[in-house]
Design an enzyme around this catalytic site. Sequence first.
Site, PDB file in Angstrom:
ATOM      1  CG  ASP A  66      -0.814   5.394   6.262  1.00  0.00           C
ATOM      2  OD1 ASP A  66      -1.158   4.381   6.986  1.00  0.00           O
ATOM      3  OD2 ASP A  66       0.100   5.342   5.369  1.00  0.00           O
ATOM      4  CG  ASP A 259       2.542   4.611   2.690  1.00  0.00           C
ATOM      5  OD1 ASP A 259       1.669   4.554   3.305  1.00  0.00           O
ATOM      6  OD2 ASP A 259       3.599   4.378   2.556  1.00  0.00           O
TER       7      ASP A 259
HETATM    8  P1  ADP Z   1       0.948   3.114   8.700  1.00  0.00           P
HETATM    9  O1  ADP Z   1      -0.542   2.484   9.294  1.00  0.00           O
HETATM   10  O2  ADP Z   1       1.273   4.109   9.816  1.00  0.00           O
HETATM   11  O3  ADP Z   1       1.435   3.490   7.524  1.00  0.00           O
HETATM   12  P2  ADP Z   1       1.888   0.124   8.630  1.00  0.00           P
HETATM   13  O4  ADP Z   1       0.303  -0.244   8.661  1.00  0.00           O
HETATM   14  O5  ADP Z   1       2.503   0.190   7.256  1.00  0.00           O
HETATM   15  O6  ADP Z   1       1.993   1.841   8.927  1.00  0.00           O
HETATM   16  O7  ADP Z   1       2.503  -0.614   9.545  1.00  0.00           O
HETATM   17  C1  ADP Z   1       1.950  -0.504  10.976  1.00  0.00           C
HETATM   18  C2  ADP Z   1       3.175  -1.060  12.004  1.00  0.00           C
HETATM   19  O8  ADP Z   1       3.250  -2.518  11.543  1.00  0.00           O
HETATM   20  C3  ADP Z   1       4.278  -0.593  11.845  1.00  0.00           C
HETATM   21  O9  ADP Z   1       4.305   0.625  12.678  1.00  0.00           O
HETATM   22  C4  ADP Z   1       5.326  -1.700  12.201  1.00  0.00           C
HETATM   23  O10 ADP Z   1       5.283  -1.709  13.820  1.00  0.00           O
HETATM   24  C5  ADP Z   1       4.858  -2.719  11.737  1.00  0.00           C
HETATM   25  N1  ADP Z   1       5.358  -3.205  10.433  1.00  0.00           N
HETATM   26  C6  ADP Z   1       4.741  -3.267   9.127  1.00  0.00           C
HETATM   27  N2  ADP Z   1       5.761  -3.644   8.181  1.00  0.00           N
HETATM   28  C7  ADP Z   1       6.763  -4.022   8.782  1.00  0.00           C
HETATM   29  C8  ADP Z   1       8.000  -4.412   8.546  1.00  0.00           C
HETATM   30  N3  ADP Z   1       8.433  -4.618   7.037  1.00  0.00           N
HETATM   31  N4  ADP Z   1       9.034  -4.529   9.500  1.00  0.00           N
HETATM   32  C9  ADP Z   1       8.791  -4.240  10.561  1.00  0.00           C
HETATM   33  N5  ADP Z   1       7.716  -3.924  11.337  1.00  0.00           N
HETATM   34  C10 ADP Z   1       6.514  -3.753  10.325  1.00  0.00           C
HETATM   35 MG    MG Z   2       1.938   3.689   5.365  1.00  0.00          MG
END
Ligand code: ADP
Ligand code: MG
Length: 368
Positions: A66, A259
């Site tokens: 991730d 994570d």
């Molecule tokens: P990754 O897969 O890279 O760990 P996430 O899946 O956690 O990222 O989040 C994906 C996208 O969703 C983020 O890049 C953001 O644009 C949006 N996002 C998720 N949670 C939040 C939050 N609490 N506030 C703002 N944007 C969020």
């Molecule tokens: Mg993540």
Amino acid sequence: LLFFFFFSDWITRALIFLVVSCPCALVISVPLSFFGGIGAASREGILIKGSNYFEALSKVRTVVFDKTGTLTKGNFAVTAIHPEEVSESELLDIAAAAESFSHHPIAESIISAHGKHIDKSRFGEVSEIPGLGVKAVIDGKTVFVGNSALMANSGAAWRDCEVIGTTVHVAVEDQYMGHIVISDEIKPDAKIAIAKLSAHDGTKIVMLTGDMKKVSEAVAGELSIDEVYSELLPDEKVAAIEKLLSEKPEKSTLAFVGDGINDAPVLSRADVGIAMGALGSDAAIEAADIVLMDDKPSKIARAVEISRKTMLLARENIVFSLSVKALVLVLGALGLANIWLAVFADVGVTVIAVLNSMRSLIVKRTSA
Ligand code: ADP
Ligand code: MG
């Protein structure tokens, strides 16, 4: 008398069989090799939830990461604030208020950039939408803070940004308020981790992320990752893992490292799920098979090293004990072994196998 002599010889042979066939060496040394491996790993901050994961880990040929919080620090700095209608500080106020219930790395960074007290009595219903952002009712109005897919839900007309970084859009009801651009740093040891992992037997390195395409590709380029899938929703992450599972080489396994709460389904679907222990969400830690206490990706390469050593020791013990026992059984059947040799094949082999398993406590580092 001759008859008795004949009879006692067979009794001795039977006793030799009985002594040699005792499985002590296997029963004690094999679990001990695994305990040693778990001990060696935990001393380095790698928590392995069961000895069965050593086998899966030693056969890993696909490692899926991730991005946010796993390969990057998840410690975002605000690089630009572009309000529409409101002032910069008002935009940050709205965003921080909506994020105040979230523990996502993005939320924590916006809250710390805002740095002011937030009055929680103004809130109505608050919900976090994994992979999209948050939705909170503040002073009776629904506030949306998240990516462009979340804006599509709110109906607000969002605008793209030319600044490179993760764009966090803010909307109140269907009114677009502007966006905040934040950027993350790659963890210093992510590069070493990927280099070490891919050096082994052409292990494939993949990155899955909910973040924007341009940000993901910049990170993937810097870390020389083989394949990237970006802008994924949680269920699309599961679909991507299913696809990768069907493509992996035969008899090999796939590990997923993540994570977030949105990573929990993927962590349980992968052959080996690895979670970040410090930054990771409780759901991810719960769903994972292995937890890295210090969030360092290089510990994955280390865990693979320890698992290979542990499996090797367990196999050595099995082959060694069974072959000594088989040999003594044959000699015993032919009348060529005495009872002392049988005792060696039992107790002696057990001691040697136990000493061998204890080597799993000392797994040397290959480099770095
Ligand atoms: P990754 O897969 O890279 O760990 P996430 O899946 O956690 O990222 O989040 C994906 C996208 O969703 C983020 O890049 C953001 O644009 C949006 N996002 C998720 N949670 C939040 C939050 N609490 N506030 C703002 N944007 C969020
Ligand atoms: Mg993540």
